[in-house]
Design a protein around this motif. Structure first.
Motif, PDB file in Angstrom:
ATOM      1  N   ARG A 212       0.825  -1.148   0.048  1.00 19.31           N
ATOM      2  CA  ARG A 212      -0.030  -0.124  -0.088  1.00 19.31           C
ATOM      3  C   ARG A 212       0.974   1.362  -0.032  1.00 19.31           C
ATOM      4  O   ARG A 212       2.052   1.180   0.733  1.00 19.31           O
ATOM      5  CB  ARG A 212      -0.811  -0.118   1.225  1.00 19.31           C
ATOM      6  N   ARG A 358      -6.657   4.551  -5.214  1.00 20.12           N
ATOM      7  CA  ARG A 358      -8.120   4.647  -4.646  1.00 20.12           C
ATOM      8  C   ARG A 358      -8.595   5.915  -5.044  1.00 20.12           C
ATOM      9  O   ARG A 358      -7.927   6.930  -5.539  1.00 20.12           O
ATOM     10  CB  ARG A 358      -7.717   4.602  -3.252  1.00 20.12           C
ATOM     11  N   ARG A 359      -9.808   5.888  -5.068  1.00 21.29           N
ATOM     12  CA  ARG A 359     -10.811   7.150  -5.456  1.00 21.29           C
ATOM     13  C   ARG A 359     -10.447   7.578  -6.707  1.00 21.29           C
ATOM     14  O   ARG A 359     -10.224   8.804  -7.300  1.00 21.29           O
ATOM     15  CB  ARG A 359     -10.475   8.330  -4.345  1.00 21.29           C
ATOM     16  N   LYS A 447      -8.765  -1.972  -2.352  1.00 19.65           N
ATOM     17  CA  LYS A 447      -7.962  -0.639  -2.695  1.00 19.65           C
ATOM     18  C   LYS A 447      -8.769   0.390  -2.403  1.00 19.65           C
ATOM     19  O   LYS A 447      -8.573   1.640  -1.788  1.00 19.65           O
ATOM     20  CB  LYS A 447      -7.294  -0.507  -3.926  1.00 19.65           C
ATOM     21  N   GLU A 448     -10.069   0.269  -2.530  1.00 22.98           N
ATOM     22  CA  GLU A 448     -11.204   1.174  -2.413  1.00 22.98           C
ATOM     23  C   GLU A 448     -11.465   1.446  -0.927  1.00 22.98           C
ATOM     24  O   GLU A 448     -11.808   2.454  -0.312  1.00 22.98           O
ATOM     25  CB  GLU A 448     -12.329   1.109  -3.107  1.00 22.98           C
TER      26      GLU A 448
END
Length: 874
Positions: A212, A358-359, A447-448
């Motif tokens: 991450r 992410r996003r 990951k979200e």
């Protein structure tokens, strides 16, 4: 076992479907956890799980206030819930290993290894799985668009930029979790200029084949010359095997895009070829027989080779996937969609790399790109800002300010993005084969919504580790109505984010300030009425709503606001470092630069719940924000330079400083910041009217001394409505100073007295000037009523909160209504009177009042009106 010795934990949302590491925080009552105590993690089945633990905050008595924990959970093996308890745990069977050399930091999780450089353009030297390289040369990349005017014409030059590593630091080294921080700047190829400081934190877990990452960059350019055209991270991925056994994957709206550089689809599709083609599309390696598949091999020799693939999210509602054979040839549209899952994979025989942002669609324009899939190495790029989009335009919207007409804060035009930041989050996986559709979808979900364990609301409430607030109570008709309204207000803003498309790289996470019922839109173009920028503490409102409910959707809402407001609305370097920008059309547009915009108390909820190191950095940045007032006096527009070093208001300036100091004290037990807070308290005790004095004072940042500067010299409502009331009441819980408590109670009781009574009590010194908007004072009134057992004051507070005649109350029931179809560009619903200021403060004050004076709340509004009428009659 005592309740204090055990914390019950549940997943925020669903348990992880993949092998996943998780980090989370747990609060403790004062005195419950000794700093040398061991902690154990146990699943509901009774099985102990290896856990890594560390303290993140302390109580004044030296006991631990917050702990952070990390654990690794196997694929499909995570239990529904866990318990963290005082006692001996179990050791990790295969701890990760971190090695440091002069040239690199090496992390071996057992499932993969990663070498990180200490200098140069390349951040990630290589990542290996089973000793085989999955990727090499991971580096930050981008494009600067330089705009110059020459010979009377505008010219644009595109200049590639890449990372230049300056420091690589191991912040945590296992045994379960390791954190490596890489810091540097971006270097422009050609000129060699270094700009755009960055930090990139990489998170590793024992047994995990994934990483991450949290990436932050700061803008330090000239917005009239330095336009960012692209910004991202790029990896080199070895591509093994024949072209038909190499695979490209993009996550779409629901399923995925799956192709190869050399697809088996030709103008004819015999049965065997179709079977092979289906297996290829599913990601399997296929074997072609030179005899049986001779015709197919011949056709493949003739078929085009698609080397480059790209998915670009142009808006929050549209993306396109394109591909081409080679550089110099045209891009062919492959597919279009709405909102991409933001995940890409590239690999060949033996595996490859999956990268997710992410996003992804929320923070458009973003992109994912795999180029050179037909070569020995492909380049996989995750673009935070796509180079196919127009360049970032960070210039102000005008060349002058509009204070009177547009509620902008100062005549000075101090709109500058210099020093603001933006943070993006990624996850990548070292895959031993092409992920199947279910695994690919699970990667998108993880990951979200990174796996997070959270305590039940009762524990957050009972420990008082985040101040005083109430749990939901539906025991009377009016309380039911109030709880429903609180829920509906959150739902309204969640719907409004979607309805108004409050998305985009620089905007996602914020909401707007004031509504225009004539145009049926928010006042996006009216100076101080556009983006909220933490005005009246919506962050605290949302975090209170999560703490009392445990709802995942509320957490994600508050998380997005925390991430945005802590980065974009605050200056991290430059002239205004330590300050933030008041609400404006642009997040950095207002000439008012104040400490309260980025005070640590707005962000610490997220930090303690997740142990997020980037938020920790930001809270550390704020610790000396009071020194910034020497460079920019917050009262410069009202008072000329005088004998004082600078000026400050007891709120929202000094209260914001106290918020910063309180966090430093509890995180690091730094007595210097505690003493600076106490110095201000002692100064207020010595003022002619204690906390009622001012609120503007002379100020000396070196000592924290507040100096008398007069009475009623600014609006008193601003002392408490920017989070000041919550900061001061938390200080009361921690300082345990009876005189400070009396000062707060005196303020709450005094605020709404008639002018004549204010003057009588103070010998004429306070004439009742600028004690505005009674609703904003109700949490302070509740503190006073609770402390002094003053029922009449409690009833008056409820009257101001629920029956305000000043336009600062929430209408119940809360109902949105459709806008006539010809009056707006598309069908929408609206609440014409809505104001984020009102919603934030009404909700915060209501939640606090339910805790402190809930027993004095009548069963209905009608009963409340009768009580108020009786009091007025007397």
């Amino acid at each position: 076992m005592k309740t204090n010795d055990r914390a019950t934990l549940a997943w925020l949302g669903k348990p992880p479907a993949l092998a996943s590491g998780a980090t989370w925080g747990v609060p403790w009552k004062e005195g419950a956890l000794h700093r040398d105590a061991s902690l154990a993690l146990r699943g509901r089945s009774g099985t102990k799980v290896a856990v890594q633990s560390w303290p993140t905050a302390y109580w004044p008595d030296g006991s631990v206030k917050w702990t952070a924990h990390a654990a690794m959970f196997p694929a499909g093996g995570a239990e529904e819930g866990y318990a963290l308890e005082i006692g001996e745990g179990v050791r990790a069977e295969a701890p990760l290993v971190v090695k440091e050399t002069d040239a690199a930091v090496e992390v071996d999780t057992g499932a993969m290894s990663c070498a990180l450089n200490r200098s140069g353009a390349s951040i990630i030297r290589e990542m290996l799985r089973d000793g085989v390289p999955v990727c090499t040369d991971g580096r930050l990349v981008g494009v600067r668009e330089a705009r110059v005017r020459t010979s009377g014409r505008n010219a644009v030059a595109l200049e590639p930029i890449e990372s230049a590593v300056e420091r690589t630091t191991v912040e945590q080294a296992g045994p379960i979790r390791a954190v490596v921080k890489i810091a540097g700047r971006h270097r422009i190829e050609g000129s060699g200029r270094k700009w755009l400081p960055f930090t990139l934190r990489l998170y590793f877990y024992a047994g995990a084949a994934s990483v991450r990452a949290v990436h932050t960059f700061l803008y330090d350019g000239n917005p009239h010359q330095d336009f960012i055209r692209g910004l991202g991270i790029r990896f080199s991925v070895p591509m093994k095997g024949p072209l038909y056994n190499r695979h490209i994957r993009f996550a779409g709206d629901t399923g995925g895009f799956a192709e190869s550089p050399k697809g088996l689809m030709t103008f004819r599709l015999p049965e065997r070829q179709r079977s092979l083609y289906e297996r290829q599309t599913a990601g399997a390696c296929i074997v072609l027989d030179e005899s049986e598949d001779a015709e197919l091999l011949s056709l493949l020799d003739d078929s085009p080779v698609w080397g480059d693939f790209k998915l670009t999210q142009q808006t929050a509602d549209s993306y396109a996937i394109v591909k081409r054979t080679k550089e110099g040839c045209g891009w062919i549209r492959a597919a279009v969609g709405g909102r991409s899952g933001g995940l890409a994979y590239a690999g060949g025989e033996g595996g490859g790399l999956a990268v997710g942002v992410r996003r992804f669609w929320e923070k458009f324009p973003s992109a994912l790109e795999a180029s050179g899939a037909d070569r020995d190495e492909a380049s996989v790029t995750a673009w935070f800002w796509s180079p196919d989009a127009p360049a970032m335009d960070l210039r102000h919207y005008d060349t002058e300010t509009h204070v009177r007409s547009c509620y902008e804060g100062a005549d000075e035009l101090r709109s500058t993005p210099y020093g603001v930041g933006n943070t993006s989050e990624l996850t990548w996986w070292c895959c031993d084969g092409t992920p199947d559709a279910e695994t690919f979808a699970a990667m998108v979900r993880e990951k979200e919504s990174p796996p997070l364990l959270v305590c039940e609301p009762a524990r957050f409430y009972e420990t008082k580790a985040l101040g005083a607030w109430s749990l939901p109570d539906r025991s009377t008709p009016l309380k039911v109505q109030l709880e429903d309204t609180l829920d509906r207000l959150v739902r309204f803003y969640q719907d409004e984010i979607e309805q108004r498309r409050w998305y985009g790289f620089w905007d996602y996470g914020d909401v707007m300030h004031s509504y225009d019922p004539v145009r049926h839109t928010w006042r996006y173009d009216i100076g101080g009425c556009a983006w909220q920028n933490t005005e009246l503490a919506p962050n605290i409102w949302l975090w209170y709503m999560f703490l009392r409910s445990g709802r995942e959707d509320v957490f994600r809402f508050a998380e997005a606001m925390t991430r945005h407001t802590s980065e974009v609305d605050v200056y991290h370097i430059g002239e205004y470092a330590g300050l933030g920008s008041r609400h404006n059309v642009l997040h950095w547009g207002c000439g008012c630069k104040e400490a309260r915009i980025g005070m640590a108390g707005l962000h610490k909820y997220y930090y303690y719940l997740t142990a997020d190191e980037r938020i920790g950095d930001i809270m550390d940045e704020a610790k000396d924000a009071d020194y910034a007032t020497l460079r920019l006096d917050p009262m410069r527009a009202y008072f000329a330079k005088d004998e004082f070093p600078t000026h400050t208001r007891s709120g929202p300036d000094w209260s914001a400083f106290c918020s910063n100091w309180l966090v430093q004290w509890e995180r690091y037990e730094d007595a210097a910041y505690r003493d600076k807070m106490l110095r201000g308290v002692e100064c207020l005790k010595g003022m002619p009217h204690r906390l009622l004095t001012g609120p503007v004072f002379g100020y000396e940042p070196k000592t924290g001394e507040l100096m008398y500067f007069g009475d009623e010299n600014y609006g008193h409502h601003l002392m408490i409505c920017m989070g000041g009331a919550q900061v001061w009441q938390e200080m009361a819980m921690l300082l345990k100073d009876p005189e400070w408590d009396r000062m707060l109670a005196e303020y709450g009781e005094f605020y709404n007295l008639p002018k004549e009574e204010k003057a009588r009590r103070t010998g004429g010194a306070l004439q009742g000037k600028d004690w505005n908007i009674p609703m904003l004072s109700t949490a302070m009134m509740a503190f006073a009523a609770d402390r002094d057992k003053n029922r009449a004051l409690a009833e008056q507070a409820w009257d101001y909160l629920l029956r305000s005649g000043f336009g600062w109350s929430v209408t119940m029931p809360l109902e949105a209504r459709p806008v006539p179809r010809l009056e707006y560009i598309r069908p929408i619903q609206e609440i014409p009177w809505i104001s984020t200021n009102t919603v934030s403060q009404w909700s915060i004050n209501l939640i606090v009042c339910l805790e402190l004076i809930g027993e004095h709340l009548p069963d209905s509004i009608e009963m409340l009106a009768a009580v108020a009428a009786g009091r007025e009659a007397k």
